[in-house]
Design a protein around this motif. Structure first.
Motif, PDB file in Angstrom:
ATOM      1  N   ALA A  23       0.837  -1.202   0.000  1.00 55.56           N
ATOM      2  CA  ALA A  23       0.000   0.000   0.000  1.00 55.56           C
ATOM      3  C   ALA A  23       0.866   1.244   0.000  1.00 55.56           C
ATOM      4  CB  ALA A  23      -0.911   0.013   1.221  1.00 55.56           C
ATOM      5  N   ARG A  24       0.338   2.306  -0.577  1.00 59.21           N
ATOM      6  CA  ARG A  24       0.961   3.626  -0.462  1.00 59.21           C
ATOM      7  C   ARG A  24       0.504   4.258   0.834  1.00 59.21           C
ATOM      8  NH1 ARG A  24       2.891   6.247  -5.543  1.00 59.21           N
ATOM      9  NH2 ARG A  24       3.108   4.470  -6.958  1.00 59.21           N
ATOM     10  N   PRO A  25       1.205   5.274   1.302  1.00 58.95           N
ATOM     11  CA  PRO A  25       0.708   5.986   2.484  1.00 58.95           C
ATOM     12  C   PRO A  25      -0.700   6.527   2.205  1.00 58.95           C
ATOM     13  CG  PRO A  25       2.936   6.695   1.921  1.00 58.95           C
ATOM     14  CD  PRO A  25       2.456   5.848   0.788  1.00 58.95           C
ATOM     15  N   MET A  26      -1.576   6.454   3.198  1.00 60.72           N
ATOM     16  CA  MET A  26      -2.983   6.842   2.974  1.00 60.72           C
ATOM     17  C   MET A  26      -3.571   7.477   4.235  1.00 60.72           C
ATOM     18  SD  MET A  26      -4.385   2.926   2.983  1.00 60.72           S
ATOM     19  CE  MET A  26      -3.152   1.749   3.530  1.00 60.72           C
ATOM     20  N   PRO A  27      -4.683   8.217   4.058  1.00 64.09           N
ATOM     21  CA  PRO A  27      -5.339   8.819   5.217  1.00 64.09           C
ATOM     22  C   PRO A  27      -5.771   7.749   6.224  1.00 64.09           C
ATOM     23  CG  PRO A  27      -6.227   9.726   3.180  1.00 64.09           C
ATOM     24  CD  PRO A  27      -5.350   8.567   2.798  1.00 64.09           C
ATOM     25  N   PHE A  28      -5.918   8.148   7.477  1.00 68.72           N
ATOM     26  CA  PHE A  28      -6.274   7.201   8.537  1.00 68.72           C
ATOM     27  C   PHE A  28      -7.535   6.405   8.197  1.00 68.72           C
ATOM     28  CE2 PHE A  28      -8.272   6.214  12.707  1.00 68.72           C
ATOM     29  CZ  PHE A  28      -7.292   5.365  13.182  1.00 68.72           C
ATOM     30  N   GLN A  29      -8.542   7.099   7.678  1.00 70.55           N
ATOM     31  CA  GLN A  29      -9.808   6.441   7.354  1.00 70.55           C
ATOM     32  C   GLN A  29      -9.598   5.305   6.338  1.00 70.55           C
ATOM     33  OE1 GLN A  29     -12.193   7.440   9.353  1.00 70.55           O
ATOM     34  NE2 GLN A  29     -13.356   5.673   8.605  1.00 70.55           N
ATOM     35  N   ASN A  30      -8.771   5.564   5.314  1.00 73.16           N
ATOM     36  CA  ASN A  30      -8.476   4.527   4.312  1.00 73.16           C
ATOM     37  C   ASN A  30      -7.687   3.379   4.926  1.00 73.16           C
ATOM     38  OD1 ASN A  30      -8.998   7.080   3.081  1.00 73.16           O
ATOM     39  ND2 ASN A  30      -8.360   6.201   1.115  1.00 73.16           N
ATOM     40  N   MET A  31      -6.831   3.722   5.858  1.00 78.16           N
ATOM     41  CA  MET A  31      -6.045   2.716   6.573  1.00 78.16           C
ATOM     42  C   MET A  31      -6.984   1.768   7.325  1.00 78.16           C
ATOM     43  SD  MET A  31      -2.967   1.726   7.582  1.00 78.16           S
ATOM     44  CE  MET A  31      -2.263   0.941   9.004  1.00 78.16           C
ATOM     45  N   LEU A  32      -8.023   2.346   7.941  1.00 74.70           N
ATOM     46  CA  LEU A  32      -9.002   1.520   8.654  1.00 74.70           C
ATOM     47  C   LEU A  32      -9.660   0.543   7.699  1.00 74.70           C
ATOM     48  CD1 LEU A  32     -10.919   3.924  11.090  1.00 74.70           C
ATOM     49  CD2 LEU A  32      -9.167   2.209  11.618  1.00 74.70           C
ATOM     50  N   GLU A  33     -10.046   1.052   6.521  1.00 76.46           N
ATOM     51  CA  GLU A  33     -10.672   0.185   5.521  1.00 76.46           C
ATOM     52  C   GLU A  33      -9.697  -0.896   5.060  1.00 76.46           C
ATOM     53  OE1 GLU A  33     -12.219   2.897   2.508  1.00 76.46           O
ATOM     54  OE2 GLU A  33     -13.206   3.965   4.170  1.00 76.46           O
ATOM     55  N   PHE A  34      -8.447  -0.483   4.853  1.00 76.77           N
ATOM     56  CA  PHE A  34      -7.417  -1.434   4.429  1.00 76.77           C
ATOM     57  C   PHE A  34      -7.245  -2.528   5.475  1.00 76.77           C
ATOM     58  CE2 PHE A  34      -3.004  -2.850   3.751  1.00 76.77           C
ATOM     59  CZ  PHE A  34      -3.023  -3.065   2.393  1.00 76.77           C
ATOM     60  N   LEU A  35      -7.277  -2.150   6.731  1.00 79.31           N
ATOM     61  CA  LEU A  35      -7.119  -3.131   7.814  1.00 79.31           C
ATOM     62  C   LEU A  35      -8.279  -4.116   7.865  1.00 79.31           C
ATOM     63  CD1 LEU A  35      -5.686  -0.872  10.661  1.00 79.31           C
ATOM     64  CD2 LEU A  35      -4.639  -2.986   9.821  1.00 79.31           C
ATOM     65  N   THR A  36      -9.491  -3.651   7.557  1.00 81.57           N
ATOM     66  CA  THR A  36     -10.638  -4.559   7.639  1.00 81.57           C
ATOM     67  C   THR A  36     -10.615  -5.615   6.532  1.00 81.57           C
ATOM     68  OG1 THR A  36     -12.025  -3.050   6.385  1.00 81.57           O
ATOM     69  CG2 THR A  36     -12.162  -2.894   8.783  1.00 81.57           C
ATOM     70  N   THR A  37      -9.835  -5.338   5.473  1.00 89.14           N
ATOM     71  CA  THR A  37      -9.706  -6.359   4.435  1.00 89.14           C
ATOM     72  C   THR A  37      -8.790  -7.489   4.903  1.00 89.14           C
ATOM     73  OG1 THR A  37      -7.779  -5.373   3.360  1.00 89.14           O
ATOM     74  CG2 THR A  37      -9.948  -4.606   2.638  1.00 89.14           C
ATOM     75  N   GLN A  38      -8.103  -7.273   6.046  1.00 85.69           N
ATOM     76  CA  GLN A  38      -7.207  -8.284   6.605  1.00 85.69           C
ATOM     77  C   GLN A  38      -7.865  -8.928   7.810  1.00 85.69           C
ATOM     78  OE1 GLN A  38      -3.372  -8.136   6.016  1.00 85.69           O
ATOM     79  NE2 GLN A  38      -4.000  -7.272   4.061  1.00 85.69           N
ATOM     80  N   ALA A  39      -7.532 -10.155   8.084  1.00 85.52           N
ATOM     81  CA  ALA A  39      -8.030 -10.784   9.304  1.00 85.52           C
ATOM     82  C   ALA A  39      -7.384 -10.084  10.496  1.00 85.52           C
ATOM     83  CB  ALA A  39      -7.668 -12.262   9.322  1.00 85.52           C
ATOM     84  N   VAL A  40      -8.178  -9.838  11.549  1.00 77.39           N
ATOM     85  CA  VAL A  40      -7.604  -9.233  12.758  1.00 77.39           C
ATOM     86  C   VAL A  40      -6.624 -10.234  13.374  1.00 77.39           C
ATOM     87  CG1 VAL A  40      -8.092  -8.338  15.065  1.00 77.39           C
ATOM     88  CG2 VAL A  40      -9.634  -7.831  13.191  1.00 77.39           C
ATOM     89  N   ALA A  41      -5.417  -9.730  13.636  1.00 83.68           N
ATOM     90  CA  ALA A  41      -4.354 -10.631  14.124  1.00 83.68           C
ATOM     91  C   ALA A  41      -4.675 -11.155  15.513  1.00 83.68           C
ATOM     92  CB  ALA A  41      -3.039  -9.877  14.148  1.00 83.68           C
TER      93      ALA A  41
END
Ligand code: C2E
Ligand code: CA
Ligand code: CA
Ligand code: CA
Length: 279
Positions: free
Chosen positions: A261-279
């Motif tokens: 990923a490129r650096p992104m706003p916090f809100q986009n980061m949250l969305e990006f994280l939800t595409t991943q399984a919570v560790a």
């Protein structure tokens, strides 16, 4: 020849004027930016090479300039360091990043680490340790979740005081990462006196790591040394699957770069994280 020389001189002088005016203008703009909330912290994830899981992210500042548009930190950080504005700017980034980290915690990302870049100018301030302590207290972030990224040249001046401050930060539980590792000089002797927990291999070595034998050897050397010193390692500028495969094969624990990923706003980061399984 004389005439030509004079012309050359005039060109040069007016270039310098343009540059000076531009700097004065930018400095005033930056003061306004701090007051008018034109700054934003972007985040770029760091991915565990073995599992693909996001383990943390680096805070990278952006400036929404009213006329120039979105500005990269390389266009204004050096100026802010010259004018001293980096102190206020750095304080703001640290606070924002810690707040965002606490929000992530609240959403269940329990061991997501946040990395914050710290300028050598900030580290030369006597009050820097207090600032970090106070920011952690105010935001409620556990020190163990914060990494401070510093460049090797940070201990070029006031070495003793700066190293002492880094030790105090380590005692708090904060991690110390060496940024752009390998591009400064005497990296290895610095490692002996700096209380370091992590090394970030500069993207200059990663870029051609597949095709250039010396870049590959240097990268492998840094990794092997870091393992022997029990330091964590992040490779910066991971752009291709071949980069990632090489680094995984050589036991580089963490990867950061446009491949993920490129650096992104916090809100986009949250969305990006939800595409991943919570560790
Ligand atoms: P850095 O700390 O080495 O940050 C990594 C830079 O590499 C970032 O540029 C990031 O966007 C870029 N990058 C990440 N992955 C890739 C990739 O795969 N390929 C390529 N080509 N580039 C990649 P950015 O955000 O423009 O920041 C530039 C520099 O500005 C940073 O370099 C850091 O030195 C400084 N900086 C950024 N934010 C801050 C801050 O809050 N405080 C201070 N003091 N400096 C900052
Ligand atoms: Ca950095
Ligand atoms: Ca870096
Ligand atoms: Ca860099």
């Amino acid at each position: 020849a004389k005439q030509q020389g004079r012309n050359t001189y005039q060109w040069f002088a007016s270039d310098l004027n343009v540059e000076a005016n531009e700097r004065v203008e930018l400095r005033n703009d930056l003061q306004r930016a701090l007051e008018q909330e034109q700054l934003e912290v972007f985040y770029q994830p760091m991915v565990e090479s073995r599992t693909g899981k996001i383990r943390g992210s680096e805070a990278l500042i952006r400036w929404h300039h009213p006329v120039r548009g979105l500005m990269s930190p390389i266009q204004f950080i050096p100026l802010a360091e010259d004018t001293g504005q980096i102190i206020e700017l750095g304080r703001w980034v640290l606070q924002q990043a810690c707040r965002d980290a606490v929000r992530l915690l609240g959403l269940g990302y329990r061991d997501h680490r946040i990395s914050v870049n710290v300028s050598p100018v900030q580290l030369r301030q006597a009050g820097f340790v207090d600032l970090v302590t106070e920011t952690l207290r105010q935001t409620g972030l556990a020190p163990e979740l914060l990494d401070l990224e510093i460049v090797e040249s940070a201990i070029l001046y006031d070495t003793e005081q700066v190293v002492d401050r880094l030790r105090k930060l380590r005692e708090l539980g904060v991690g110390i990462a060496i940024d752009d590792f390998g591009t400064g000089f005497s990296s290895l002797s610095y490692l002996k006196i700096m209380p370091v927990t992590k090394i970030k291999i500069d993207r200059a070595f990663i870029k051609d790591v597949i095709s250039n034998r010396s870049d590959a050897a240097i990268t492998q050397g840094i990794l092997s040394m870091a393992h022997h010193l029990s330091l964590d390692v992040v490779a910066e500028g991971v752009e291709t699957n071949a980069h990632a495969a090489f680094l995984r094969k050589n036991n580089c624990q963490l990867l950061q770069g446009y491949l993920f990923a490129r650096p992104m706003p916090f809100q986009n980061m949250l969305e990006f994280l939800t595409t991943q399984a919570v560790a």
